[in-house]
Structures are given as structure tokens and as C-alpha cells.
Motif scaffolding. Structure first.
Motif, PDB file in Angstrom:
ATOM      1  N   GLY A 186      -1.099  -2.401  -0.813  1.00 18.51           N
ATOM      2  CA  GLY A 186      -2.119  -1.403  -0.502  1.00 18.51           C
ATOM      3  C   GLY A 186      -2.760  -0.848  -1.762  1.00 18.51           C
ATOM      4  O   GLY A 186      -3.981  -0.661  -1.831  1.00 18.51           O
ATOM      5  N   VAL A 187      -1.921  -0.590  -2.772  1.00 21.11           N
ATOM      6  CA  VAL A 187      -2.428  -0.082  -4.052  1.00 21.11           C
ATOM      7  C   VAL A 187      -3.246  -1.154  -4.766  1.00 21.11           C
ATOM      8  O   VAL A 187      -4.344  -0.885  -5.280  1.00 21.11           O
ATOM      9  N   ILE A 188      -2.718  -2.377  -4.818  1.00 22.24           N
ATOM     10  CA  ILE A 188      -3.417  -3.466  -5.519  1.00 22.24           C
ATOM     11  C   ILE A 188      -4.776  -3.732  -4.894  1.00 22.24           C
ATOM     12  O   ILE A 188      -5.796  -3.846  -5.586  1.00 22.24           O
ATOM     13  N   TYR A 189      -4.829  -3.836  -3.562  1.00 22.44           N
ATOM     14  CA  TYR A 189      -6.088  -4.116  -2.875  1.00 22.44           C
ATOM     15  C   TYR A 189      -7.134  -3.039  -3.164  1.00 22.44           C
ATOM     16  O   TYR A 189      -8.338  -3.327  -3.202  1.00 22.44           O
ATOM     17  N   SER A 190      -6.683  -1.805  -3.351  1.00 18.22           N
ATOM     18  CA  SER A 190      -7.645  -0.710  -3.590  1.00 18.22           C
ATOM     19  C   SER A 190      -8.251  -0.780  -4.984  1.00 18.22           C
ATOM     20  O   SER A 190      -9.309  -0.184  -5.235  1.00 18.22           O
ATOM     21  N   GLU A 191      -7.603  -1.487  -5.898  1.00 16.77           N
ATOM     22  CA  GLU A 191      -8.056  -1.512  -7.289  1.00 16.77           C
ATOM     23  C   GLU A 191      -8.547  -2.878  -7.744  1.00 16.77           C
ATOM     24  O   GLU A 191      -9.078  -3.001  -8.857  1.00 16.77           O
ATOM     25  N   ILE A 192      -8.394  -3.900  -6.923  1.00 19.79           N
ATOM     26  CA  ILE A 192      -8.729  -5.245  -7.343  1.00 19.79           C
ATOM     27  C   ILE A 192     -10.232  -5.352  -7.632  1.00 19.79           C
ATOM     28  O   ILE A 192     -11.061  -4.928  -6.834  1.00 19.79           O
TER      29      ILE A 192
ATOM     30  N   VAL B  24      -8.125  -4.367   4.089  1.00 18.43           N
ATOM     31  CA  VAL B  24      -6.770  -4.930   4.007  1.00 18.43           C
ATOM     32  C   VAL B  24      -5.832  -3.958   3.289  1.00 18.43           C
ATOM     33  O   VAL B  24      -4.623  -3.939   3.552  1.00 18.43           O
ATOM     34  N   SER B  25      -6.384  -3.138   2.408  1.00 21.22           N
ATOM     35  CA  SER B  25      -5.569  -2.107   1.758  1.00 21.22           C
ATOM     36  C   SER B  25      -5.051  -1.117   2.793  1.00 21.22           C
ATOM     37  O   SER B  25      -3.851  -0.803   2.830  1.00 21.22           O
ATOM     38  N   VAL B  26      -5.945  -0.624   3.658  1.00 18.16           N
ATOM     39  CA  VAL B  26      -5.538   0.308   4.714  1.00 18.16           C
ATOM     40  C   VAL B  26      -4.497  -0.340   5.625  1.00 18.16           C
ATOM     41  O   VAL B  26      -3.501   0.282   6.013  1.00 18.16           O
TER      42      VAL B  26
ATOM     43  N   ALA C 123      -0.941 -10.376  -9.394  1.00 20.05           N
ATOM     44  CA  ALA C 123       0.029  -9.439  -8.786  1.00 20.05           C
ATOM     45  C   ALA C 123      -0.003  -9.564  -7.272  1.00 20.05           C
ATOM     46  O   ALA C 123       1.049  -9.562  -6.607  1.00 20.05           O
ATOM     47  N   MET C 124      -1.204  -9.683  -6.710  1.00 21.85           N
ATOM     48  CA  MET C 124      -1.347  -9.853  -5.267  1.00 21.85           C
ATOM     49  C   MET C 124      -0.639 -11.122  -4.806  1.00 21.85           C
ATOM     50  O   MET C 124       0.103 -11.103  -3.815  1.00 21.85           O
ATOM     51  N   LYS C 125      -0.838 -12.217  -5.523  1.00 17.67           N
ATOM     52  CA  LYS C 125      -0.218 -13.489  -5.141  1.00 17.67           C
ATOM     53  C   LYS C 125       1.304 -13.404  -5.219  1.00 17.67           C
ATOM     54  O   LYS C 125       2.011 -13.923  -4.354  1.00 17.67           O
ATOM     55  N   ALA C 126       1.831 -12.732  -6.245  1.00 17.16           N
ATOM     56  CA  ALA C 126       3.288 -12.593  -6.372  1.00 17.16           C
ATOM     57  C   ALA C 126       3.857 -11.807  -5.196  1.00 17.16           C
ATOM     58  O   ALA C 126       4.923 -12.143  -4.668  1.00 17.16           O
ATOM     59  N   CYS C 127       3.149 -10.767  -4.754  1.00 17.86           N
ATOM     60  CA  CYS C 127       3.585 -10.014  -3.564  1.00 17.86           C
ATOM     61  C   CYS C 127       3.579 -10.903  -2.327  1.00 17.86           C
ATOM     62  O   CYS C 127       4.528 -10.888  -1.524  1.00 17.86           O
TER      63      CYS C 127
ATOM     64  N   GLY D  54      -3.985   8.307  -0.448  1.00 17.29           N
ATOM     65  CA  GLY D  54      -5.040   9.237  -0.844  1.00 17.29           C
ATOM     66  C   GLY D  54      -5.757   8.748  -2.094  1.00 17.29           C
ATOM     67  O   GLY D  54      -6.997   8.760  -2.170  1.00 17.29           O
ATOM     68  N   ASN D  55      -4.990   8.294  -3.082  1.00 17.99           N
ATOM     69  CA  ASN D  55      -5.597   7.747  -4.296  1.00 17.99           C
ATOM     70  C   ASN D  55      -6.485   6.554  -3.971  1.00 17.99           C
ATOM     71  O   ASN D  55      -7.568   6.375  -4.546  1.00 17.99           O
ATOM     72  N   ALA D  56      -6.001   5.712  -3.044  1.00 20.57           N
ATOM     73  CA  ALA D  56      -6.758   4.511  -2.683  1.00 20.57           C
ATOM     74  C   ALA D  56      -8.112   4.878  -2.082  1.00 20.57           C
ATOM     75  O   ALA D  56      -9.137   4.241  -2.390  1.00 20.57           O
ATOM     76  N   TYR D  57      -8.153   5.903  -1.238  1.00 24.67           N
ATOM     77  CA  TYR D  57      -9.426   6.289  -0.619  1.00 24.67           C
ATOM     78  C   TYR D  57     -10.447   6.753  -1.656  1.00 24.67           C
ATOM     79  O   TYR D  57     -11.656   6.623  -1.439  1.00 24.67           O
TER      80      TYR D  57
END
Length: 498
Positions: free
Chosen positions: A349-355, A368-370, A321-325, A397-400
Motif C-alpha cells: 500500500g505504501v509502495i503503490y502510493s509512492e511509485i 491498488v494502494s487502497v 520493492a513491489m516485485k519482491a513483495c 493517511g500519508n498515502a492519500y
């Protein structure tokens, strides 16, 4: 360049061939046929030229009167118009001033030139057919009159679709009107405009498929969770019919659009493998047809699909998903497409927080998410885009809450700050469900907040107020039930403290 299909009776074939050969190599661009009129762009019979709407995406939706007198000038003028050579078309139509405004409209549409609203009256008076003139006037207001108000365009389309009987020509008007409504997020109204044409046997197969596909697209924009299984099945079947038609007629770009929508339907039906197959086929077609913007849009949709799949027990898809973005960002730059650039960074930002990754690398992903969230907020400001601002703040907020623990700061404290930002624009009277979701996110993070005190009365009262607010909002029972669980836990604490 696609060849123009021109049908005539066998007795006229030689005369028409001689007209076409007056222009150097024009015969290479015109397919002269005497066996099938329904597939032709131009029909010549009984000393008249009959024209039909153009449904191919590369053709302009401008209409000429349904019947023109047949001679070498009108035929060549019409052929060159359909080829997009408006200078030649105007030359041959020079003896017919009543149709020159139609050529001018085609030129303006093709080249993105503006036409002042007052000049639309000139177009509306072109020709001797009322519906044709009204259709073209609505097109001009819609596409090349930048100062035309919404209601003026809407009324022009309404007048045009009431000016003739149901036919392919009227369907062409309805298609443009529905597109206008969809572009203004009026999807339900678009569906109402299209309804009389969907499945109507009075239309040609090409027009019927075009109307069915646009109706599917409008219906898709109105889908909300929980999804109606019967409606999803009907949409799948209709999209499959459209796909088969476009593939059979070698309309690859149209097929790619259908595949994109089919991928979305498969995604919300939790058929992720099927959805990935559809969107990858669409990406391949857009790439082969050298349409980088459409390919990048499909790549972004692919990213959202892969992220969703990753959330449902397959975390290996987060990196894809990150690569497609990142592939989509090669086309949608900050300067060229700032809104889509911001949307992609929001998703990143969402993907980086959960990868998933080893602990020591999670801090890098958090950084990098921030950065990506900040990129998104550079465009979606609180003042100009409050809804999008609230959505990004809620997700940050969810990412933090997912970032690795920091040494000097409490990530959950930062999460609460972002949730407060979201709540500042997610008003109960406008977006109650979105507000309820953020309130519940706030409560969940607050339970994890480090406190130097054994009992933080201010935080407790804050949480109590927010849980009670959710209970009073006009939202789903599921959200209210979650709030009730929080209230129950808070009551236990209150009884314990007493």
C-alpha cells in the motif's frame, strides 16, 4: 542427510564398525573417525559414550546425559536418535527405561505433537543427570506443551540454567531460554541470559559462535534511532566472524541467517548496496536449500530495503520493492500466513502510493494502494490489533496525501479521516511518539485541505489544539520543534484575522 561424526580411539574402531554394520547401510550415515574428537557428534572412549549438544539447525536441542555406558544397544539407540529415527532408537533403548522419555520428547518435537503439562514431570525425571532432565523438561514446556503458562516455562529454564557449571551443555540451555525470551519480545532479558557465554573461552568454537550470533540477533532487536555507530560497528564485526565460521564449516543455512541480519545492519547504516548484496545471497541460499518460507521472508526484507533505498533519492527501486513483495506473496497467502500476508500488503500500500509513473497511471496505482491497505486492515482490526491498526491508518493517511487529485473528493480530507482513526488508538500515555507523528501528519495535511471559507475557525482551533498537544507530549525535541513551527504559522494566521 548429513552424516553423524563418531570419534573413538583406534583400539575401539573395529568393534564399533561391527556394531554399525549390524544395521543395513547405516555405515553410510556415520563417519567413523579416530583423529579429532572435538568435531564429533558422539565420542566413545573407555567403555563410555559421551554426548554433546547439537548446534546444527536441523538437529534437535534435546540432551542425553553427558555419559552413557558403551554397548551396541546404547550406541545404536543414540545414533538412530540423532538420525531422527525414533522408532529404532526406542527399540534399542528398550532395556533402558530411564532414557525412553528422552526419545519420546525427540519424537514429539520432530513431529509437532503436544505433550500435556503433567507428563513433563515424567520427562524431568528421565536419566541420572539433573541438568539434562531440567533442560529437557523446559524444552517440553516450551515447545510441546501448548497450555503451559509463560511463567511456568520461564521458571523451568531458570532452574535448568542454575543446575550446572558453565559448559557447552549449559550454553545449549541458555540458547533455548534466550530464544524463548526473544519470541516473547523480551530482548533485553535475552541479552542478559546470553552475556556470560559470549566470548567465554570455556565453550567450544561451535557453541561460542552460536551464542555470539544469538546475542547479535537479540541486540539488533533493541536498536532504536538514532543508532549508536560504535554498537553498529561491533555488531558488523561479530556478524562477520559468525559468517566466516559458518561458511568455513559449510553451514549454508546458518550463513544465510547471518547474511539476513547483516543486511539489516547495513540498511540502517545507509549502506544500501552492501545490504542488497547480503540479502540477495541469503535468498539464493534459501532457494538452493529448498526452504521457500525462509526465502519469502528474505524477499520481504529485500522489499523493505529497496523501498528505503528508493526513499533516499533512488525512486527506480520502488518497482523492484513491489516485485519482491509480490514474490513473497506467492508463499505467504491469506489462508496460510494471514499476519505476514497483511504485513506485505501494508508495505505494498505504501509502495503503490509512492511509485513514480506518468500522471494518467497514478490513479491506477492509487486504486491498488487502497486495495492493499484494505487487505492489511482485514487482519489487523482495531479491536484485536490496535497498535498495528494505528500504524496502517497513519500510513494510509500519508498515502492519500500522495495520490493524484480526485474529481469528486478531497484526498486531504480523507487523509485527515485516516489520521483520526490512528489517533483513536495511538494514546498519549502508551505510544506518545507514535501519537505525535500522527498529529504532525494531520497538521501537514490540514494546511492543504480545501475550504469553502476564507477562514475555517473549527479547522483552525483543531490544528491549534493538535500542535499544542505535541508540545506537551514526552517526545523528542525534533518533534516538538516541528510542532512549534506549526504553532508559529497558526499564530500568524490568528494575528492576521484579528
Amino acid at each position: 542427510m548429513e552424516r553423524i561424526g563418531l570419534y573413538t580411539t583406534p583400539g575401539n574402531k573395529e568393534a564399533i564398525h561391527q556394531i554399525i554394520t549390524q544395521e543395513y547401510r547405516l555405515e553410510e550415515l556415520v563417519h567413523l573417525q579416530t583423529t579429532e574428537a572435538s568435531t564429533a557428534n558422539i565420542v566413545v572412549e573407555d567403555q563410555h559414550i559421551f554426548t554433546a549438544p547439537q548446534w546444527h539447525p536441523d538437529k534437535l536441542p534435546v540432551l542425553f546425559p553427558p555419559q552413557l555406558p558403551f554397548n551396541n544397544k546404547t550406541l545404536l539407540g543414540l545414533i538412530f536418535f540423532q538420525l531422527g529415527n525414533f522408532e529404532k532408537s526406542a527399540f534399542y533403548f528398550s532395556g533402558y527405561p530411564q532414557w525412553l522419555p528422552i526419545v519420546e520428547l525427540g519424537y514429539a518435537l520432530q513431529n509437532g505433537m503436544a505433550i500435556p503439562e503433567e507428563d513433563v514431570l515424567h520427562i524431568a525425571g528421565a536419566g541420572n543427570d539433573a541438568h539434562t532432565a531440567l533442560h529437557n523438561a523446559a524444552l517440553a514446556l516450551h515447545y510441546v506443551s501448548p497450555d503451559a503458562p509463560f511463567d511456568t516455562i520461564r521458571k523451568a529454564y531458570e532452574k535448568a540454567i542454575q543446575s550446572t557449571v558453565l559448559s557447552d551443555r549449559l550454553a545449549c540451555t541458555a540458547k533455548q531460554y534466550a530464544t524463548f525470551l526473544n519470541d516473547n519480545l523480551l530482548f533485553s532479558q535475552a541479552s542478559q541470559v546470553l552475556a556470560p557465554f559470549v566470548g567465554n573461552t570455556a565453550l567450544s568454537p561451535e557453541a561460542a559462535i552460536a551464542m555470539k550470533y544469538l546475542a547479535c540477533h537479540s541486540e539488533m532487536k533493541q536498536l532504536t534511532s538514532p543508532y549508536d555507530d560504535a554498537l553498529l560497528t561491533a555488531l558488523k564485526n561479530d556478524l562477520w566472524e559468525c559468517l566466516q565460521y559458518y561458511e568455513a564449516h559449510h553451514r549454508q543455512v546458518d550463513a544465510a541467517f547471518v547474511l539476513t541480519d547483516a543486511s539489516y545492519i547495513a540498511t540502517i547504516s545507509n549502506s544500501y548496496s552492501e545490504a542488497l548484496g547480503y540479502i540477495q545471497r541469503a535468498i539464493n541460499i534459501f532457494n538452493q536449500e529448498e526452504l521457500p518460507v525462509l526465502m519469502a521472508q528474505a524477499q520481504f526484507q529485500q522489499a523493505k530495503l529497496l523501498y528505503t533505498w528508493g526513499q533516499h533519492g533512488h525512486p527506480q527501486f520502488y518497482r523492484q520493492a513491489m516485485k519482491a513483495c509480490q514474490d513473497a506473496l506467492k508463499v505467504f497467502t491469506r489462508d496460510e500466513a494471514p499476519s505476514i500476508f497483511a504485513d506485505i500488503h501494508h508495505q505494498l500500500g505504501v509502495i503503490y502510493s509512492e511509485i513514480p509513473d506518468e500522471l494518467k497511471k497514478k490513479s491506477v496505482w492509487a486504486a491498488v494502494s487502497v486495495s492493499s491497505f484494505n487487505e492489511a486492515l482485514q487482519y489487523y482490526t482495531k479491536k484485536d490489533f490496535p497498535y498495528e491498526y494505528g500504524m496502517i491508518c497513519n500510513n494510509q493517511g500519508n498515502a492519500y496525501t500522495k495520490y493524484p487529485a480526485a474529481i469528486r473528493t478531497d484526498n486531504f480530507d480523507k487523509a485527515l479521516a485516516w489520521y483520526r482513526e490512528a489517533l483513536d488508538v495511538r494514546h498519549a500515555g502508551i505510544h506518545p511518539s507514535e501519537r505525535a507523528i500522527t498529529l504532525l501528519n494531520y497538521l501537514e495535511a490540514a494546511w492543504h485541505l480545501n475550504s469553502e471559507k476564507d477562514f475555517d475557525e473549527d479547522l483552525f482551533n483543531d490544528m491549534l489544539q493538535k500542535a499544542q498537544e505535541v508540545k506537551g507530549l514526552p517526545v523528542s525535541e525534533e518533534l516538538k520543534s516541528t510542532a512549534a513551527v506549526h504553532l508559529s504559522q497558526l499564530n500568524l494566521i490568528m494575528n492576521y484575522e484579528l
